[in-house]
Every structure is written in structure tokens, then in C-alpha cells.
Scaffold this motif. Sequence first.
Motif, PDB file in Angstrom:
ATOM      1  N   ALA A  57       4.124  -3.057  -9.345  1.00 50.61           N
ATOM      2  CA  ALA A  57       4.350  -1.844 -10.139  1.00 50.61           C
ATOM      3  C   ALA A  57       4.994  -0.754  -9.287  1.00 50.61           C
ATOM      4  N   ILE A  58       4.599  -0.645  -8.032  1.00 49.16           N
ATOM      5  CA  ILE A  58       5.172   0.400  -7.173  1.00 49.16           C
ATOM      6  C   ILE A  58       6.593   0.026  -6.749  1.00 49.16           C
ATOM      7  N   CYS A  59       6.795  -1.218  -6.371  1.00 48.00           N
ATOM      8  CA  CYS A  59       8.081  -1.613  -5.779  1.00 48.00           C
ATOM      9  C   CYS A  59       9.132  -1.943  -6.830  1.00 48.00           C
ATOM     10  N   GLY A  60       8.684  -2.376  -8.009  1.00 44.11           N
ATOM     11  CA  GLY A  60       9.554  -2.646  -9.150  1.00 44.11           C
ATOM     12  C   GLY A  60      10.937  -3.164  -8.804  1.00 44.11           C
ATOM     13  N   PRO A  61      11.967  -2.333  -9.083  1.00 46.17           N
ATOM     14  CA  PRO A  61      13.348  -2.777  -8.944  1.00 46.17           C
ATOM     15  C   PRO A  61      13.726  -3.197  -7.520  1.00 46.17           C
ATOM     16  N   LEU A  62      12.993  -2.684  -6.545  1.00 45.98           N
ATOM     17  CA  LEU A  62      13.310  -3.056  -5.163  1.00 45.98           C
ATOM     18  C   LEU A  62      13.154  -4.554  -4.939  1.00 45.98           C
ATOM     19  N   LEU A  63      12.134  -5.135  -5.619  1.00 48.97           N
ATOM     20  CA  LEU A  63      11.888  -6.564  -5.429  1.00 48.97           C
ATOM     21  C   LEU A  63      13.054  -7.375  -5.979  1.00 48.97           C
ATOM     22  N   THR A  64      13.607  -6.906  -7.102  1.00 51.58           N
ATOM     23  CA  THR A  64      14.789  -7.569  -7.663  1.00 51.58           C
ATOM     24  C   THR A  64      15.940  -7.460  -6.671  1.00 51.58           C
ATOM     25  N   GLN A  65      16.082  -6.258  -6.139  1.00 49.43           N
ATOM     26  CA  GLN A  65      17.160  -6.029  -5.196  1.00 49.43           C
ATOM     27  C   GLN A  65      17.005  -6.897  -3.941  1.00 49.43           C
ATOM     28  N   PHE A  66      15.775  -6.985  -3.436  1.00 55.97           N
ATOM     29  CA  PHE A  66      15.543  -7.791  -2.232  1.00 55.97           C
ATOM     30  C   PHE A  66      15.432  -9.287  -2.549  1.00 55.97           C
ATOM     31  N   ARG A  67      15.336  -9.615  -3.822  1.00 58.37           N
ATOM     32  CA  ARG A  67      15.242 -11.008  -4.285  1.00 58.37           C
ATOM     33  C   ARG A  67      14.004 -11.730  -3.768  1.00 58.37           C
ATOM     34  N   PHE A  68      12.851 -11.092  -3.875  1.00 58.57           N
ATOM     35  CA  PHE A  68      11.631 -11.863  -3.688  1.00 58.57           C
ATOM     36  C   PHE A  68      10.524 -11.303  -4.567  1.00 58.57           C
ATOM     37  N   ASP A  69       9.554 -12.162  -4.873  1.00 61.85           N
ATOM     38  CA  ASP A  69       8.382 -11.708  -5.615  1.00 61.85           C
ATOM     39  C   ASP A  69       7.237 -11.569  -4.613  1.00 61.85           C
ATOM     40  N   VAL A  70       6.180 -10.909  -5.070  1.00 69.21           N
ATOM     41  CA  VAL A  70       5.000 -10.787  -4.224  1.00 69.21           C
ATOM     42  C   VAL A  70       4.186 -12.070  -4.383  1.00 69.21           C
ATOM     43  N   THR A  71       4.146 -12.906  -3.352  1.00 64.46           N
ATOM     44  CA  THR A  71       3.379 -14.154  -3.453  1.00 64.46           C
ATOM     45  C   THR A  71       2.063 -14.091  -2.669  1.00 64.46           C
ATOM     46  N   VAL A  72       1.916 -13.053  -1.816  1.00 70.10           N
ATOM     47  CA  VAL A  72       0.601 -12.852  -1.190  1.00 70.10           C
ATOM     48  C   VAL A  72      -0.275 -12.116  -2.205  1.00 70.10           C
ATOM     49  N   PRO A  73      -1.616 -12.232  -2.083  1.00 64.47           N
ATOM     50  CA  PRO A  73      -2.483 -11.590  -3.080  1.00 64.47           C
ATOM     51  C   PRO A  73      -2.488 -10.061  -3.005  1.00 64.47           C
ATOM     52  N   GLY A  74      -1.869  -9.514  -1.974  1.00 64.45           N
ATOM     53  CA  GLY A  74      -1.834  -8.058  -1.826  1.00 64.45           C
ATOM     54  C   GLY A  74      -1.735  -7.707  -0.356  1.00 64.45           C
ATOM     55  N   LEU A  75      -2.013  -6.449  -0.034  1.00 62.65           N
ATOM     56  CA  LEU A  75      -2.017  -6.007   1.366  1.00 62.65           C
ATOM     57  C   LEU A  75      -3.354  -5.327   1.646  1.00 62.65           C
ATOM     58  N   LEU A  76      -3.944  -5.655   2.789  1.00 63.75           N
ATOM     59  CA  LEU A  76      -5.207  -5.014   3.186  1.00 63.75           C
ATOM     60  C   LEU A  76      -4.910  -4.045   4.332  1.00 63.75           C
ATOM     61  N   PHE A  77      -4.940  -2.754   4.026  1.00 68.02           N
ATOM     62  CA  PHE A  77      -4.676  -1.729   5.051  1.00 68.02           C
ATOM     63  C   PHE A  77      -5.971  -1.343   5.763  1.00 68.02           C
ATOM     64  N   ILE A  78      -5.963  -1.399   7.081  1.00 64.74           N
ATOM     65  CA  ILE A  78      -7.102  -0.891   7.846  1.00 64.74           C
ATOM     66  C   ILE A  78      -7.075   0.636   7.737  1.00 64.74           C
ATOM     67  N   ASP A  79      -8.235   1.221   7.357  1.00 63.32           N
ATOM     68  CA  ASP A  79      -8.269   2.658   7.047  1.00 63.32           C
ATOM     69  C   ASP A  79      -8.083   3.570   8.256  1.00 63.32           C
ATOM     70  N   THR A  80      -8.504   3.102   9.439  1.00 58.33           N
ATOM     71  CA  THR A  80      -8.395   3.958  10.620  1.00 58.33           C
ATOM     72  C   THR A  80      -7.092   3.638  11.326  1.00 58.33           C
ATOM     73  N   PRO A  81      -6.212   4.619  11.480  1.00 52.31           N
ATOM     74  CA  PRO A  81      -4.988   4.310  12.199  1.00 52.31           C
ATOM     75  C   PRO A  81      -5.192   4.435  13.705  1.00 52.31           C
ATOM     76  N   GLY A  82      -4.248   3.920  14.464  1.00 50.48           N
ATOM     77  CA  GLY A  82      -4.232   4.164  15.909  1.00 50.48           C
ATOM     78  C   GLY A  82      -4.620   2.989  16.775  1.00 50.48           C
ATOM     79  N   HIS A  83      -4.413   3.194  18.079  1.00 50.51           N
ATOM     80  CA  HIS A  83      -4.699   2.203  19.111  1.00 50.51           C
ATOM     81  C   HIS A  83      -6.116   1.680  19.065  1.00 50.51           C
ATOM     82  N   GLU A  84      -7.071   2.599  18.831  1.00 49.13           N
ATOM     83  CA  GLU A  84      -8.476   2.238  18.960  1.00 49.13           C
ATOM     84  C   GLU A  84      -8.829   1.155  17.949  1.00 49.13           C
ATOM     85  N   ALA A  85      -8.438   1.385  16.687  1.00 45.45           N
ATOM     86  CA  ALA A  85      -8.736   0.406  15.652  1.00 45.45           C
ATOM     87  C   ALA A  85      -7.943  -0.877  15.897  1.00 45.45           C
ATOM     88  N   PHE A  86      -6.697  -0.723  16.295  1.00 46.19           N
ATOM     89  CA  PHE A  86      -5.876  -1.908  16.557  1.00 46.19           C
ATOM     90  C   PHE A  86      -6.500  -2.754  17.660  1.00 46.19           C
TER      91      PHE A  86
END
Length: 457
Positions: A57-86
Amino acid sequence: MQPRRLRQPIVVVLGHVDAGKTSLLDRIRGTAVQVREAGGITQHIGASFIPADTLRAICGPLLTQFRFDVTVPGLLFIDTPGHEAFSNLRIRGGSAADIAVLVVDATKGLEPQSHESLEILRSRKVPFLIALNKVDLLSGWTPHPGSPLLESIKSQPKVIVDRLDEAIYRVVGQLSQIGFRSEAFYRVRDFTKEVAIVPVSARTGEGVPELLAILVGLAQQFMRRRLEVAEGPGRGIVIEVKEEPGLGYTANAILIDGELRVGDEVALGTRSGAKVTRIRALLMPKPLDEMRDPRDRFTPVESVSAAAGVKILAPGLEDVVPGTPMYVVAPGRAEELMNAISSEVRSAIRESERMGVVVKTDALGSLEAIVSMMERRGIPIRIADIGPVTKRDVIEASVVREKDKYLGVVLGFNVRPLPEAQEEADARGVRIILDKVIYSLVEGYERWVQEEKAAEA
Ligand code: GDP
């Protein structure tokens, strides 16, 4: 053979202080929350999950433009940014982070911590893209709310495109000096050859759809094998140990493979090796609108599947070290798993007779990150260990100080000195330098050396 289930890639955000890591993560989460009908966002412990439909829903037309669909179940973002969490998302020989977003301030280009991040991304072999943030500050830039950035770039008068180009190609130049090939994302043909530079603004939200689309593309091109979930017992990493009101000690973990169930026996890392305990409860965050009492933040679940961020309740978590692995124990394998964990903990801890500084940290990942940063800078280490600063640490530092006054210090990352350690330090005139940011701890030490030298001259 049945195709294996793919898990969602684990994404971390890195970058220099003030580049906009926190703002960008907030903006990404906010953008996902807005498309509720597509599934919005699911809050995990320590992570936020954006499901495939929300990404579509967010990427919409971009996916058509890039010619791929989302085949992974999604993205899991780690909430804490930075070196420490990494750093704490560590697995032997690499990282549990599948992809990284390196946030760079467009008005500044690469800064010292961008270089540090690039070094750890390279050494852990983590694919990444550059989010060139704060493009709203480029002079002449006018935000185009709601319009995909690519279109707004094309429709800009030439002068503005030049400003953005200037910001992008400064970073392309800086990256090429350290051996990375990169390109503005709208010219990238192949993620495996070039690092994509995506102009974004955490303030206006522009570029967020492009950023998400490229993360998906990157994950799908680089790591299908890596994302195939293994059958069998779960495997994860403890990222935080926390005392929760009414719950006692809990461990926040990221499950990176398999499944984790209430009643499972898990092997976990401690300062002195490893232990096995049994999971009493698994907790996930309650949706905000269902929360009545701020203390009533969690909802129990029977099991979770990778990838997931989950809170664990079990006896004996108080001495579990963040940054150590967590394995579900299959029958007969407890000893083998405990030995594997102990050897990981032991290999990170240093103790030597040589002249060098004393380093104490709260987690295995930060210990490794600080030790490797200090080694690169040629700062010798006498003790590197996990736990609070003790009286013995101070005595060790004072012994060193008699031989080499610039090495006789104790560095503490995210830890405190025990009261008797502070007394000992005061009595012996040993400096204890404390910080909660890896990079500034090492800088704090270097600054102290400069000051000492200046005071002498
Ligand atoms: P962090 O230290 O990398 O997490 O950076 P923050 O997210 O705390 O942001 C640092 C500062 O930059 C804050 O004052 C933000 O408001 C500001 N900032 C972040 N992103 C943007 C952006 O896209 N545009 C502008 N103009 N300011 C931003």
C-alpha cells in the motif's frame, strides 16, 4: 519438496548522532500506521513489524516501476537505532541484522560515526542502503506531500535537482574513497554492485516509500536462502535484560529462526558461562488502544515464530548477558549448547598482564564493538569484561597507572561503578570514564589523554 517459509528480514538503522535515525524510524512507523486497512503495523518487543500488504500500500506504483512484488512477509525494524543495538544483534561470524539503513545527513555528508558504521557493516557483511536524510533542508527544495520522491525529483526545476545531486555525489565520492560503489537509487540497476542512496526527509516523509521499496528489493535479491526458516528448535538473541514492575527480571529477545513456545527449555548466556531455564510466559506488547493501565502493557502468547521480538519470563534471568545467543534445547543437547554459549562469552572477555585500560560493559555486543574500536585506534587493553566497575578494576587500573599514566583508567559502557569501586577510585586518584554511547566513550578516553598531556606541558 515444499518450499520453506520465508521470514521477514530484520532491519537496523545506523548513523551519526543527529543524522535523524530516531526521526526516520518514527516517520517510517507513522507512515505504516496510516495504512491501517492494509494491516498497518504490528508492535513487537523491541521491534516493529510492517507486513507485506502495508508495504504494498505504501510503495504502490514504485513496485510496478521496479518490477517486483513483495514476496517476503514484511520487514521487522529494530526499534532502537545505532551501534549499540546493532552490536548486540550478533551471531558468530556475522550479524542477525539482515539489512541496514545507514542514515546520512544530506547537509553534512559522511561523518565519523557513518564511517564507523560502514566499517562494522563491511566486517559483518551486512547489505545496506544509504538514507540521505534532511533533503528538505537543501536550499530551494520544496516538499511535495504525498507524491513519490522520484516524481518530485523529475518535476523539480534544474537548479534544485543540482542541489540534490550535489549532496548525493558528495556521498558517492566519500564512499568510493573507502571502496564502496554507490549510486543515486533511481540510477541503480543492480543492488549487488552498487549501494543505493535514497534521498529522504524524516520531516516531510518524502522518500519513505522509495526507502521501503528498496529495502524489500535488496532483501529479495540478496538473501532468499538466509530468510528461509529452518525447521526445528528456535534460535535467537537476548537484546536486553530488564526488571519489569510486577514481573521481576525479564529478557527481551529477537527470535531469528524456528519457533519458541511457553514451556520450552532455553539455553542462555551468563557472565560465567551459560544456564538452562524453562520459559514460563511469552509476552508481546498490547495494542495501545487496548491498554487501560500503563502497567498493563503486555499480552501473553503461547508461541512465536521467527522473526519476532518477544519478552521472556523465566526463572533466573537476572544474570543473563545481552548480546548472547538463546537456543531452545532439544532433548540431549543441553550440554552442547551451553558449551557453545560459554565459549562465545569467554572469547569476548579479555584479561592480560600487559599495560592497558580496563573496560567494563553491560552486554557482549558492546564489549566486542568497543574492543575492536580500541584495537583499531591502537589503545591497548588489560581487562575487557561484562558487569559493573568493581574495586578490583580500579586497583588494576591504578597498578597500570604507576607504569603508564595514560592507560591507568577504567572505561564503563552502560554500567555504574559499585560504591566501593568509586571510593577506591577517589582514594587512588583513578579516573572512571562512563558513557552510554560506544563512540563517545572511546572519544571521551582520547580527550582525557589530551587533557592530561596538556596539563603537563
Ligand atoms: P539521531 O540522533 O540520529 O537519532 O537524530 P534525531 O532523529 O534525534 O534527529 C536529530 C535532529 O535532526 C532533530 O532535531 C530532528 O528534528 C532533526 N531532523 C531529523 N530528520 C530531519 C529531516 O528530515 N529534516 C529536518 N529538517 N530535520 C530533521
